[in-house]
Design a protein around this motif. Structure first.
Motif, PDB file in Angstrom:
ATOM      1  N   LEU A 111       0.827  -1.205   0.000  1.00 42.58           N
ATOM      2  CA  LEU A 111       0.000   0.000   0.000  1.00 42.58           C
ATOM      3  C   LEU A 111       0.865   1.260   0.000  1.00 42.58           C
ATOM      4  O   LEU A 111       0.561   2.233  -0.698  1.00 42.58           O
ATOM      5  N   ILE A 112       1.949   1.253   0.754  1.00 44.18           N
ATOM      6  CA  ILE A 112       2.838   2.417   0.816  1.00 44.18           C
ATOM      7  C   ILE A 112       3.476   2.688  -0.545  1.00 44.18           C
ATOM      8  O   ILE A 112       3.525   3.832  -1.011  1.00 44.18           O
ATOM      9  N   TRP A 113       3.962   1.623  -1.212  1.00 43.61           N
ATOM     10  CA  TRP A 113       4.538   1.800  -2.545  1.00 43.61           C
ATOM     11  C   TRP A 113       3.484   2.290  -3.532  1.00 43.61           C
ATOM     12  O   TRP A 113       3.773   3.103  -4.423  1.00 43.61           O
ATOM     13  N   LEU A 114       2.263   1.793  -3.382  1.00 43.36           N
ATOM     14  CA  LEU A 114       1.165   2.243  -4.239  1.00 43.36           C
ATOM     15  C   LEU A 114       0.933   3.742  -4.073  1.00 43.36           C
ATOM     16  O   LEU A 114       0.773   4.472  -5.062  1.00 43.36           O
ATOM     17  N   MET A 115       0.929   4.207  -2.840  1.00 46.84           N
ATOM     18  CA  MET A 115       0.688   5.626  -2.568  1.00 46.84           C
ATOM     19  C   MET A 115       1.832   6.502  -3.088  1.00 46.84           C
ATOM     20  O   MET A 115       1.606   7.579  -3.651  1.00 46.84           O
ATOM     21  N   ILE A 116       3.078   6.025  -2.915  1.00 44.09           N
ATOM     22  CA  ILE A 116       4.236   6.784  -3.397  1.00 44.09           C
ATOM     23  C   ILE A 116       4.207   6.890  -4.927  1.00 44.09           C
ATOM     24  O   ILE A 116       4.375   7.976  -5.501  1.00 44.09           O
ATOM     25  N   GLY A 117       3.997   5.749  -5.589  1.00 40.64           N
ATOM     26  CA  GLY A 117       3.957   5.751  -7.047  1.00 40.64           C
ATOM     27  C   GLY A 117       2.830   6.594  -7.608  1.00 40.64           C
ATOM     28  O   GLY A 117       3.018   7.361  -8.566  1.00 40.64           O
ATOM     29  N   THR A 118       1.661   6.483  -6.998  1.00 42.94           N
ATOM     30  CA  THR A 118       0.504   7.276  -7.436  1.00 42.94           C
ATOM     31  C   THR A 118       0.734   8.761  -7.204  1.00 42.94           C
ATOM     32  O   THR A 118       0.395   9.605  -8.044  1.00 42.94           O
ATOM     33  N   PHE A 119       1.321   9.094  -6.057  1.00 44.62           N
ATOM     34  CA  PHE A 119       1.641  10.488  -5.719  1.00 44.62           C
ATOM     35  C   PHE A 119       2.539  11.112  -6.785  1.00 44.62           C
ATOM     36  O   PHE A 119       2.279  12.216  -7.279  1.00 44.62           O
ATOM     37  N   LEU A 120       3.584  10.400  -7.168  1.00 39.53           N
ATOM     38  CA  LEU A 120       4.538  10.921  -8.154  1.00 39.53           C
ATOM     39  C   LEU A 120       3.892  11.038  -9.534  1.00 39.53           C
ATOM     40  O   LEU A 120       4.051  12.055 -10.224  1.00 39.53           O
ATOM     41  N   SER A 121       3.166  10.017  -9.944  1.00 35.17           N
ATOM     42  CA  SER A 121       2.559  10.016 -11.267  1.00 35.17           C
ATOM     43  C   SER A 121       1.477  11.089 -11.396  1.00 35.17           C
ATOM     44  O   SER A 121       1.443  11.843 -12.375  1.00 35.17           O
ATOM     45  N   ALA A 122       0.596  11.159 -10.391  1.00 41.20           N
ATOM     46  CA  ALA A 122      -0.483  12.158 -10.422  1.00 41.20           C
ATOM     47  C   ALA A 122       0.074  13.573 -10.328  1.00 41.20           C
ATOM     48  O   ALA A 122      -0.375  14.483 -11.033  1.00 41.20           O
ATOM     49  N   GLY A 123       1.064  13.754  -9.449  1.00 34.32           N
ATOM     50  CA  GLY A 123       1.680  15.075  -9.319  1.00 34.32           C
ATOM     51  C   GLY A 123       2.367  15.507 -10.600  1.00 34.32           C
ATOM     52  O   GLY A 123       2.252  16.658 -11.036  1.00 34.32           O
ATOM     53  N   GLY A 124       3.080  14.563 -11.231  1.00 31.38           N
ATOM     54  CA  GLY A 124       3.750  14.871 -12.491  1.00 31.38           C
ATOM     55  C   GLY A 124       2.768  15.237 -13.589  1.00 31.38           C
ATOM     56  O   GLY A 124       3.021  16.164 -14.380  1.00 31.38           O
ATOM     57  N   ALA A 125       1.639  14.530 -13.657  1.00 37.30           N
ATOM     58  CA  ALA A 125       0.615  14.838 -14.659  1.00 37.30           C
ATOM     59  C   ALA A 125       0.052  16.240 -14.443  1.00 37.30           C
ATOM     60  O   ALA A 125      -0.193  16.984 -15.400  1.00 37.30           O
ATOM     61  N   SER A 126      -0.138  16.616 -13.190  1.00 42.04           N
ATOM     62  CA  SER A 126      -0.631  17.960 -12.867  1.00 42.04           C
ATOM     63  C   SER A 126       0.375  19.030 -13.301  1.00 42.04           C
ATOM     64  O   SER A 126      -0.007  20.071 -13.842  1.00 42.04           O
ATOM     65  N   VAL A 127       1.654  18.755 -13.066  1.00 41.28           N
ATOM     66  CA  VAL A 127       2.706  19.698 -13.477  1.00 41.28           C
ATOM     67  C   VAL A 127       2.711  19.864 -14.993  1.00 41.28           C
ATOM     68  O   VAL A 127       2.802  20.986 -15.512  1.00 41.28           O
ATOM     69  N   LEU A 128       2.613  18.753 -15.726  1.00 41.52           N
ATOM     70  CA  LEU A 128       2.622  18.812 -17.188  1.00 41.52           C
ATOM     71  C   LEU A 128       1.395  19.540 -17.722  1.00 41.52           C
ATOM     72  O   LEU A 128       1.471  20.260 -18.726  1.00 41.52           O
ATOM     73  N   ASN A 129       0.263  19.366 -17.059  1.00 40.76           N
ATOM     74  CA  ASN A 129      -0.940  20.107 -17.424  1.00 40.76           C
ATOM     75  C   ASN A 129      -0.715  21.610 -17.276  1.00 40.76           C
ATOM     76  O   ASN A 129      -1.076  22.403 -18.157  1.00 40.76           O
ATOM     77  N   GLN A 130      -0.093  22.002 -16.181  1.00 39.70           N
ATOM     78  CA  GLN A 130       0.172  23.421 -15.955  1.00 39.70           C
ATOM     79  C   GLN A 130       1.236  23.958 -16.915  1.00 39.70           C
ATOM     80  O   GLN A 130       1.210  25.139 -17.277  1.00 39.70           O
ATOM     81  N   TYR A 131       2.152  23.090 -17.339  1.00 40.13           N
ATOM     82  CA  TYR A 131       3.138  23.503 -18.344  1.00 40.13           C
ATOM     83  C   TYR A 131       2.446  23.801 -19.671  1.00 40.13           C
ATOM     84  O   TYR A 131       2.694  24.839 -20.296  1.00 40.13           O
ATOM     85  N   LEU A 132       1.568  22.906 -20.100  1.00 41.29           N
ATOM     86  CA  LEU A 132       0.891  23.073 -21.384  1.00 41.29           C
ATOM     87  C   LEU A 132      -0.075  24.255 -21.375  1.00 41.29           C
ATOM     88  O   LEU A 132      -0.297  24.885 -22.412  1.00 41.29           O
ATOM     89  N   GLU A 133      -0.662  24.549 -20.221  1.00 34.44           N
ATOM     90  CA  GLU A 133      -1.660  25.617 -20.138  1.00 34.44           C
ATOM     91  C   GLU A 133      -1.098  26.892 -19.500  1.00 34.44           C
ATOM     92  O   GLU A 133      -1.865  27.722 -19.004  1.00 34.44           O
ATOM     93  N   ARG A 134       0.214  27.049 -19.527  1.00 35.20           N
ATOM     94  CA  ARG A 134       0.838  28.182 -18.827  1.00 35.20           C
ATOM     95  C   ARG A 134       0.376  29.535 -19.365  1.00 35.20           C
ATOM     96  O   ARG A 134       0.211  30.483 -18.587  1.00 35.20           O
ATOM     97  N   GLU A 135       0.137  29.648 -20.669  1.00 31.16           N
ATOM     98  CA  GLU A 135      -0.323  30.924 -21.231  1.00 31.16           C
ATOM     99  C   GLU A 135      -1.770  31.207 -20.840  1.00 31.16           C
ATOM    100  O   GLU A 135      -2.139  32.351 -20.549  1.00 31.16           O
ATOM    101  N   GLN A 136      -2.590  30.162 -20.850  1.00 34.60           N
ATOM    102  CA  GLN A 136      -3.994  30.324 -20.432  1.00 34.60           C
ATOM    103  C   GLN A 136      -4.083  30.616 -18.937  1.00 34.60           C
ATOM    104  O   GLN A 136      -4.933  31.405 -18.503  1.00 34.60           O
ATOM    105  N   ASP A 137      -3.207  29.996 -18.152  1.00 31.21           N
ATOM    106  CA  ASP A 137      -3.215  30.220 -16.703  1.00 31.21           C
ATOM    107  C   ASP A 137      -2.923  31.682 -16.355  1.00 31.21           C
ATOM    108  O   ASP A 137      -3.408  32.199 -15.348  1.00 31.21           O
ATOM    109  N   LYS A 138      -2.131  32.341 -17.181  1.00 34.19           N
ATOM    110  CA  LYS A 138      -1.830  33.759 -16.940  1.00 34.19           C
ATOM    111  C   LYS A 138      -3.082  34.628 -17.070  1.00 34.19           C
ATOM    112  O   LYS A 138      -3.218  35.649 -16.395  1.00 34.19           O
TER     113      LYS A 138
END
Length: 263
Positions: A14-41
């Protein structure tokens, strides 16, 4: 994970599941904000994110996001199983490369975006069982349906922001809100019987059945005021109900399963 494991939790798993999910979900959120950086402004609700404020450079965000998604996926694939890692990667891929660009193309982006939003429960189930069966798909369906009233309420409240950024959200496309309300009620109506399927197939007991029916009914009632008056206040009522519904549902699942194992 708890529902799929039948209460037999392997804590290192369960701990490894949470760590892996945390990294993957967080990374996806970062990439979303990278792609939408002009709209976010442009948008009031996102203009204070790290990239628009210049706290983090777009290049660093891109590198960090990619590394996070890959790291999370590799951890899940090695420490849990290949299928869980694949589901994690598929979730990030659909969120970043399908849902994000679709927001500029069609109001159906909400329906497509709800797919990666509903995939994580499958990952938790597969981590516990090693396979995807009916219980996992029911959880997927519940999360898929839940997201529509949740995000349509947000889209109604932030329609001016979305319009400025060029996002084709449904409330932006039709100003009177008729189709938005119809979509909200359509998905809320389906949520009631679909959420009962866990009880019908025997994965949950009577505590869950009574509780989820009550929760789903209250969630549906929260949308009634918006049907009569298209105001941000009434849309916010749906949003609040959705935010309360999901954790209440997950807690209910755990309580029901604990009771089932005790008696």
């Amino acid at each position: 994970y708890y529902l799929g494991s039948e209460g037999k939790i392997l804590w290192d798993n369960l701990i490894w599941l949470m760590i892996g999910t945390f990294l993957s979900a967080g990374g996806a959120s970062v990439l979303n904000q990278y792609l939408e950086r002009e709209q976010d402004k442009i948008m009031n609700r996102t203009c204070k994110r790290p990239i628009p404020l210049g706290i983090i450079s777009p290049q660093n965000a891109l590198i960090f996001g990619i590394i996070s998604v890959i790291s999370g996926t590799v951890i899940l694939a090695i420490m849990i199983n290949i299928l869980t890692g694949f589901i994690s990667l598929l979730t990030a891929f659909m969120y970043v490369l399908i849902y994000t660009p679709m927001k500029k193309l069609t109001w159906l982006n909400t329906s497509f975006g709800s797919i990666p939003g509903a995939l994580p429960p499958l990952g938790g189930w597969v981590a516990a069982t090693g396979n995807v069966d009916s219980g996992a798909w029911i959880l997927f369906a519940i999360l898929y349906l839940w997201q529509h009233p949740h995000f349509f309420a947000i889209a109604w409240m932030c329609q001016k922001d979305y319009a400025k950024a060029g996002f084709k959200m449904l409330p932006v496309m039709e100003k009177d809100g008729t189709r938005t309300v119809r979509q909200i009620f359509w998905h809320l109506t389906l949520l009631i019987p679909v959420s009962m399927f866990l009880y019908i197939i025997g994965d949950s007991g009577w505590i869950y059945a009574i509780g989820v029916f009550t929760l789903s009914l209250i969630f549906s009632i929260s949308a009634v005021p918006l049907a009569f008056r298209r105001t941000n206040k009434n849309a916010k009522l749906i949003l609040k109900a959705s935010v309360l519904y999901l954790p209440a549902l997950l807690i209910l699942i755990i309580i029901d399963k604990m009771y089932y194992h005790m008696f």
